[in-house]
Design a protein around this motif. Structure first.
Motif, short mmCIF file in Angstrom:
data_model
loop_
_atom_site.label_atom_id
_atom_site.label_comp_id
_atom_site.label_asym_id
_atom_site.label_seq_id
_atom_site.Cartn_x
_atom_site.Cartn_y
_atom_site.Cartn_z
N TYR A 28 0.82 -1.26 -0.04
CA TYR A 28 0.01 0.01 0.00
C TYR A 28 0.82 1.14 -0.06
O TYR A 28 1.97 1.24 0.84
CB TYR A 28 -0.99 -0.03 1.29
CG TYR A 28 -2.22 -0.97 1.25
CD1 TYR A 28 -3.32 -0.61 0.38
CD2 TYR A 28 -1.93 -2.27 1.68
CE1 TYR A 28 -4.32 -1.38 0.18
CE2 TYR A 28 -3.31 -2.87 1.48
CZ TYR A 28 -4.35 -2.78 0.84
OH TYR A 28 -5.47 -3.45 0.66
N CYS A 65 -3.62 2.77 -1.50
CA CYS A 65 -3.58 2.03 -2.83
C CYS A 65 -2.58 1.07 -3.28
O CYS A 65 -1.49 1.48 -2.81
CB CYS A 65 -4.18 2.57 -3.85
SG CYS A 65 -5.58 3.43 -3.80
N TRP A 73 -6.33 -2.19 -5.79
CA TRP A 73 -7.28 -2.10 -4.58
C TRP A 73 -6.94 -0.98 -3.75
O TRP A 73 -5.84 -0.50 -3.44
CB TRP A 73 -7.57 -3.39 -3.87
CG TRP A 73 -6.03 -3.97 -3.45
CD1 TRP A 73 -5.38 -3.75 -2.31
CD2 TRP A 73 -5.31 -4.71 -4.25
NE1 TRP A 73 -4.31 -4.34 -1.99
CE2 TRP A 73 -4.13 -5.01 -3.51
CE3 TRP A 73 -5.55 -5.25 -5.42
CZ2 TRP A 73 -3.22 -5.98 -3.97
CZ3 TRP A 73 -4.28 -6.00 -5.95
CH2 TRP A 73 -3.20 -6.40 -5.12
N CYS A 74 -7.88 -0.26 -2.91
CA CYS A 74 -7.68 0.89 -2.31
C CYS A 74 -8.37 0.59 -0.76
O CYS A 74 -9.20 -0.29 -0.80
CB CYS A 74 -8.16 2.01 -2.74
SG CYS A 74 -7.29 2.64 -4.13
N TYR A 104 -14.34 6.14 -6.19
CA TYR A 104 -14.01 5.14 -5.03
C TYR A 104 -15.17 5.20 -4.24
O TYR A 104 -15.15 6.31 -3.55
CB TYR A 104 -12.45 5.19 -4.62
CG TYR A 104 -11.51 4.57 -5.48
CD1 TYR A 104 -11.22 3.35 -5.42
CD2 TYR A 104 -11.22 5.10 -6.56
CE1 TYR A 104 -10.27 2.94 -6.27
CE2 TYR A 104 -10.37 4.95 -7.68
CZ TYR A 104 -9.64 3.65 -7.40
OH TYR A 104 -8.77 3.15 -8.40
#
Length: 109
Positions: A28, A65, A73-74, A104
């Motif tokens: 991330y 993210c 993906w976040c 999002y």
């Protein structure tokens, strides 16, 4: 031959330097600056290239993210430190699959 010519002329070529190596290239990353809320000034003007976040925290809490092999993906953490997924909705902006604006959506569960 060229190297000898450069040396004989006293021209020094600096050694190549690389960017620091990311210890976790698939982990991330803080991408909060790449998001706007629909109510932000310029969200549909000068910041139209940024993704939109629909979250009770907007961009006031970090948006992280990650991606791997074309999949991304976040997530965002709430005020208690609980992790919440952010689901991507692609809003078409052109004629190809890659012409879209990301929206999002915060999952409260």
């Amino acid at each position: 031959m060229t190297a000898l010519t450069l040396i004989s002329l006293g021209i020094c070529v600096p050694a190549a330097s690389a960017d620091p190596v990311d210890p976790d290239p698939f982990g991330y990353k803080d991408l909060t600056s790449m998001f706007v809320t629909p109510f932000d000034r310029g969200a549909f003007g000068e910041n139209a290239d940024k993704s939109i976040i629909l979250s009770p925290y907007g961009t006031s809490r970090t948006i992280e993210c990650a991606s791997f092999h074309g999949q991304g993906w976040c997530r965002q953490f709430d005020h208690l430190g609980n992790e919440h997924d952010l689901y991507l909705v692609k809003v078409p902006t052109g004629s190809t699959e890659w012409d879209y604006r990301g929206v999002y959506v915060y999952n409260p569960f």
